[in-house]
Design a protein around this motif. Structure first.
Motif, PDB file in Angstrom:
ATOM      1  N   ARG A  34       0.747  -1.191  -0.012  1.00 27.69           N
ATOM      2  CA  ARG A  34       0.042   0.083  -0.071  1.00 27.69           C
ATOM      3  C   ARG A  34       0.724   1.394  -0.043  1.00 27.69           C
ATOM      4  O   ARG A  34       0.275   2.226   0.324  1.00 27.69           O
ATOM      5  CB  ARG A  34      -0.822   0.020   1.143  1.00 27.69           C
ATOM      6  N   ILE A  35       2.178   1.001  -0.241  1.00 27.88           N
ATOM      7  CA  ILE A  35       2.891   2.246  -0.236  1.00 27.88           C
ATOM      8  C   ILE A  35       3.625   2.723  -1.486  1.00 27.88           C
ATOM      9  O   ILE A  35       4.094   1.787  -2.177  1.00 27.88           O
ATOM     10  CB  ILE A  35       4.390   2.174   0.675  1.00 27.88           C
ATOM     11  N   ARG A  49       0.840   6.637   1.167  1.00 23.85           N
ATOM     12  CA  ARG A  49       0.046   5.478   1.627  1.00 23.85           C
ATOM     13  C   ARG A  49      -1.203   5.409   1.012  1.00 23.85           C
ATOM     14  O   ARG A  49      -2.137   6.610   0.648  1.00 23.85           O
ATOM     15  CB  ARG A  49      -0.279   5.637   3.294  1.00 23.85           C
ATOM     16  N   ILE A  50      -1.657   4.169   0.635  1.00 23.15           N
ATOM     17  CA  ILE A  50      -3.266   4.136  -0.006  1.00 23.15           C
ATOM     18  C   ILE A  50      -4.202   3.674   1.124  1.00 23.15           C
ATOM     19  O   ILE A  50      -3.785   2.597   1.563  1.00 23.15           O
ATOM     20  CB  ILE A  50      -2.999   3.092  -1.406  1.00 23.15           C
ATOM     21  N   ARG A  57     -10.955   0.139  -4.504  1.00 20.76           N
ATOM     22  CA  ARG A  57     -11.620   0.675  -5.831  1.00 20.76           C
ATOM     23  C   ARG A  57     -10.546   0.994  -7.087  1.00 20.76           C
ATOM     24  O   ARG A  57     -11.059   1.114  -8.038  1.00 20.76           O
ATOM     25  CB  ARG A  57     -12.529   2.015  -5.237  1.00 20.76           C
ATOM     26  N   MET A  58      -9.506   1.710  -6.678  1.00 18.09           N
ATOM     27  CA  MET A  58      -8.556   2.168  -7.495  1.00 18.09           C
ATOM     28  C   MET A  58      -7.350   1.391  -7.760  1.00 18.09           C
ATOM     29  O   MET A  58      -6.646   1.006  -6.813  1.00 18.09           O
ATOM     30  CB  MET A  58      -8.151   3.457  -7.374  1.00 18.09           C
ATOM     31  N   TRP A  59      -6.772   0.765  -8.681  1.00 19.18           N
ATOM     32  CA  TRP A  59      -5.960   0.349  -9.146  1.00 19.18           C
ATOM     33  C   TRP A  59      -4.627   1.464  -9.745  1.00 19.18           C
ATOM     34  O   TRP A  59      -4.910   2.155 -10.677  1.00 19.18           O
ATOM     35  CB  TRP A  59      -5.883  -0.842 -10.190  1.00 19.18           C
ATOM     36  N   MET A  82      -2.817   9.070  -0.291  1.00 19.70           N
ATOM     37  CA  MET A  82      -3.536   9.321  -1.686  1.00 19.70           C
ATOM     38  C   MET A  82      -4.918   9.821  -1.560  1.00 19.70           C
ATOM     39  O   MET A  82      -5.504   9.118  -0.823  1.00 19.70           O
ATOM     40  CB  MET A  82      -3.325   8.163  -2.470  1.00 19.70           C
ATOM     41  N   THR A  83      -5.437  10.873  -2.173  1.00 22.68           N
ATOM     42  CA  THR A  83      -6.936  11.087  -2.323  1.00 22.68           C
ATOM     43  C   THR A  83      -7.523  10.810  -3.760  1.00 22.68           C
ATOM     44  O   THR A  83      -8.842  10.631  -3.625  1.00 22.68           O
ATOM     45  CB  THR A  83      -7.203  12.598  -1.885  1.00 22.68           C
TER      46      THR A  83
END
Length: 109
Positions: A34-35, A49-50, A57-59, A82-83
């Motif tokens: 996730r980084i 960080r995700i 939802r997002m790749w 991440m937003t």
């Protein structure tokens, strides 16, 4: 926030623009699960960080343009969250509005 665009050149549609305090960047490396390592438009390279909300939802791929919120108070020059992720069309609109440099589009084209 989300804004409505109505112009002949850009077309009609809803686009998400970076809010105040957010930064734009391009994914340069995928470090862990996730980084991400992201080159930001403000000159810093941050580990981003995700969050769980976006992870499912997002790749995110190498070269994607994302908005991120620097982790203020912790280590805002090195870490962020991440937003939003932009697809190719959204990235081109960001370039047309001079929010990202042209070198960010080389991965997309």
């Amino acid at each position: 926030g989300i804004k409505i665009i109505m112009s002949a050149r850009e077309g009609t549609g809803r686009r998400r623009w970076p809010d105040e305090g957010h930064s734009l960047g391009q994914v340069s490396h995928i470090l862990w699960n996730r980084i991400l390592s992201v080159r930001c438009t403000d000159g810093y390279t941050r580990k981003v960080r995700i969050s769980g909300k976006h992870r499912r939802r997002m790749w995110v791929n190498l070269g994607d343009v994302i908005t991120l919120l620097p982790d203020y108070g912790m280590d805002e020059q090195n870490w962020g969250t991440m937003t939003h992720r932009y697809k190719a069309k959204g990235s081109k609109l960001l370039y047309q509005r001079k929010l990202i440099p042209e070198e960010y589009l080389l991965w997309i084209l």
